[in-house]
Design an enzyme around this catalytic site. Structure first.
Site, PDB file in Angstrom:
ATOM      1  N   THR A 183     -14.091 113.718  10.781  1.00 30.56           N
ATOM      2  CA  THR A 183     -14.243 113.781  12.238  1.00 30.56           C
ATOM      3  C   THR A 183     -14.616 112.415  12.797  1.00 30.56           C
ATOM      4  O   THR A 183     -14.077 111.979  13.832  1.00 30.56           O
ATOM      5  CB  THR A 183     -15.308 114.826  12.598  1.00 30.56           C
ATOM      6  OG1 THR A 183     -14.819 116.127  12.255  1.00 30.56           O
ATOM      7  CG2 THR A 183     -15.647 114.792  14.076  1.00 30.56           C
ATOM      8  N   ASP A 208     -31.244 111.195  14.187  1.00 30.00           N
ATOM      9  CA  ASP A 208     -31.682 112.546  14.513  1.00 30.00           C
ATOM     10  C   ASP A 208     -32.204 112.590  15.941  1.00 30.00           C
ATOM     11  O   ASP A 208     -32.897 111.657  16.389  1.00 30.00           O
ATOM     12  CB  ASP A 208     -32.791 112.960  13.535  1.00 30.00           C
ATOM     13  CG  ASP A 208     -33.003 114.460  13.483  1.00 30.00           C
ATOM     14  OD1 ASP A 208     -33.437 115.021  14.511  1.00 30.00           O
ATOM     15  OD2 ASP A 208     -32.760 115.063  12.426  1.00 30.00           O
ATOM     16  N   ILE A 209     -31.907 113.668  16.656  1.00 28.18           N
ATOM     17  CA  ILE A 209     -32.394 113.775  18.033  1.00 28.18           C
ATOM     18  C   ILE A 209     -33.905 113.973  18.097  1.00 28.18           C
ATOM     19  O   ILE A 209     -34.495 113.865  19.164  1.00 28.18           O
ATOM     20  CB  ILE A 209     -31.682 114.902  18.807  1.00 28.18           C
ATOM     21  CG1 ILE A 209     -31.853 116.258  18.118  1.00 28.18           C
ATOM     22  CG2 ILE A 209     -30.219 114.561  19.014  1.00 28.18           C
ATOM     23  CD1 ILE A 209     -31.362 117.422  18.944  1.00 28.18           C
ATOM     24  N   TYR A 257     -32.704 131.444  16.923  1.00 29.89           N
ATOM     25  CA  TYR A 257     -31.648 130.541  17.373  1.00 29.89           C
ATOM     26  C   TYR A 257     -31.366 130.734  18.859  1.00 29.89           C
ATOM     27  O   TYR A 257     -31.377 129.779  19.648  1.00 29.89           O
ATOM     28  CB  TYR A 257     -30.362 130.750  16.577  1.00 29.89           C
ATOM     29  CG  TYR A 257     -29.192 130.030  17.202  1.00 29.89           C
ATOM     30  CD1 TYR A 257     -29.045 128.656  17.060  1.00 29.89           C
ATOM     31  CD2 TYR A 257     -28.266 130.710  17.991  1.00 29.89           C
ATOM     32  CE1 TYR A 257     -28.001 127.980  17.668  1.00 29.89           C
ATOM     33  CE2 TYR A 257     -27.216 130.051  18.601  1.00 29.89           C
ATOM     34  CZ  TYR A 257     -27.089 128.687  18.436  1.00 29.89           C
ATOM     35  OH  TYR A 257     -26.060 128.013  19.052  1.00 29.89           O
ATOM     36  N   ILE A 305     -12.731 133.309  10.941  1.00 32.50           N
ATOM     37  CA  ILE A 305     -11.323 132.928  11.026  1.00 32.50           C
ATOM     38  C   ILE A 305     -10.926 132.034   9.863  1.00 32.50           C
ATOM     39  O   ILE A 305      -9.910 132.269   9.193  1.00 32.50           O
ATOM     40  CB  ILE A 305     -11.022 132.256  12.379  1.00 32.50           C
ATOM     41  CG1 ILE A 305     -11.089 133.291  13.509  1.00 32.50           C
ATOM     42  CG2 ILE A 305      -9.661 131.566  12.362  1.00 32.50           C
ATOM     43  CD1 ILE A 305     -10.907 132.719  14.897  1.00 32.50           C
ATOM     44  N   GLY A 323     -28.061 141.092  11.919  1.00 36.11           N
ATOM     45  CA  GLY A 323     -28.221 139.932  12.790  1.00 36.11           C
ATOM     46  C   GLY A 323     -27.016 139.613  13.644  1.00 36.11           C
ATOM     47  O   GLY A 323     -27.125 138.888  14.623  1.00 36.11           O
TER      48      GLY A 323
END
Length: 343
Positions: A45, A65-66, A153, A194, A278
């Site tokens: 990518t 890293d943020i 999350y 998928i 979940g």
């Protein structure tokens, strides 16, 4: 324009960075290359971003890293526009590591929002998720649907987008949250339903459904997601809001498996295993707000998007398939989490 894309080596962030560079922008992609899935996909990518910038644009990759407040401040300070695609994905992993999800998805976002407020950037666009809605009281979800996430999350994504909207209100920071509905396409996360179905059928193996297959999903092709993001370069109509970006279409997992099977290996049977806990039973996006504010109109139906992904898979099977096959022990998931740090 100088544009920062956090999570720029991930699935969505990587496609977005590539398209921005192709359009002549100067792109900085920030990503920590977390091995949530195979780093080889992320490296490809990054290479796509570099190739895209061989025209009029530019592309630079920063590994970081943020949660690194100083690094985020420096990079945001050089940007006119920020696409915040970084974050930890996955409903089930978040149940085991809720504090880490809070630190990355909420704390990291606050680092970025504070830096953007100081730098006076033109706009921050954040990747949110349909997981903020929780169990549906009605479908399709519109933005007025209650937000009652049932996982750490989903809770972390809701908190992050709410902070963004609060910064818009309190400090005048132009901010938009985009609530993605199950995104798929080239270079997607390998262990999603998928990619798993396609991989198994390509290798003469039956697709495996967890549960009875009656779960439904609003699968959104990556090009439509990128299009919604790019529209925000030219309008402030959605500032201060969080809005849905989906396909306006949905499909059962049973039919999805049948479509993939029939496209690749019609003689295969479909197998079933016990349902996973979940996963949401159903998702479906009302995209009326995005249509009104961004002139958003998805171009791909699920069947058109599936055909495009299968064609890409065949063309890239040599390198992509081993990475998918390597993660099949995790099983095919239908979870609705799609935002990325390096996912």
């Amino acid at each position: 324009m100088n544009i920062l894309v956090t999570g720029g080596a991930g699935f969505i962030g990587g496609h977005l960075a590539e398209q921005l560079a192709l359009r002549g922008h100067d792109v900085t992609a920030l990503d920590n290359l977390d091995p949530f899935y195979d780093v080889g996909i992320k490296e490809r990518t990054v290479e796509r971003g570099r190739v895209a910038a061989e025209g009029e644009g530019s592309y630079s990759f920063v590994r970081g890293d943020i949660r690194d407040e100083d690094l985020v401040s420096d990079l945001v300070g050089d940007a006119a526009f920020v696409y915040h695609q970084a974050g930890l994905a996955g409903v089930r992993p978040s149940v085991d590591r809720p504090r880490e999800y809070n630190e990355v998805n909420v704390g990291g976002t606050l680092n970025l929002l504070d830096a953007a407020r100081e730098a006076d950037v033109e706009r921050v666009v954040m990747a949110s998720s349909s997981s903020v809605y929780g169990k549906p009281q009605y479908l399709p979800y519109d933005e007025q649907h209650p937000t009652t996430p049932v996982s750490p999350y989903g809770t972390s994504k809701l908190a992050a987008e709410r902070y963004g909207c609060a910064y818009a209100e309190s400090y005048g920071l132009p901010f938009v949250g985009l609530r993605y509905f199950t995104v798929y396409g080239p270079r997607m996360r390998p262990n999603m339903a998928i990619s798993n179905f396609v991989s198994r059928c390509m290798n003469g193996e039956s697709p495996v459904i967890y549960g009875d297959g009656q779960q439904t999903r609003d699968f959104t092709f990556i090009d439509d997601i990128v299009g919604a993001n790019l529209a925000l370069l030219d309008t402030d109509a959605a500032d201060g809001r969080a809005i849905n970006v989906g396909s306006t279409d949905n499909i059962s997992i049973q039919v999805l498996a049948e479509e993939v099977r029939d496209h690749i290996a019609p003689s295969l049977d479909i197998e079933y295993e016990a349902a996973r806990t979940g996963d949401a039973a159903h998702t479906h996006a009302d995209t009326g707000t995005a249509a009104a504010l961004l002139e958003y109109e998805p171009e791909y139906t699920i069947r058109e998007g599936l055909a495009a992904f299968i064609e890409w898979y065949r063309e890239n099977r040599e390198w992509y398939e081993p990475l998918v096959r390597g993660e099949e022990s995790a099983g095919a998931t239908t979870e609705t989490t799609v935002t990325q740090q390096s996912r």
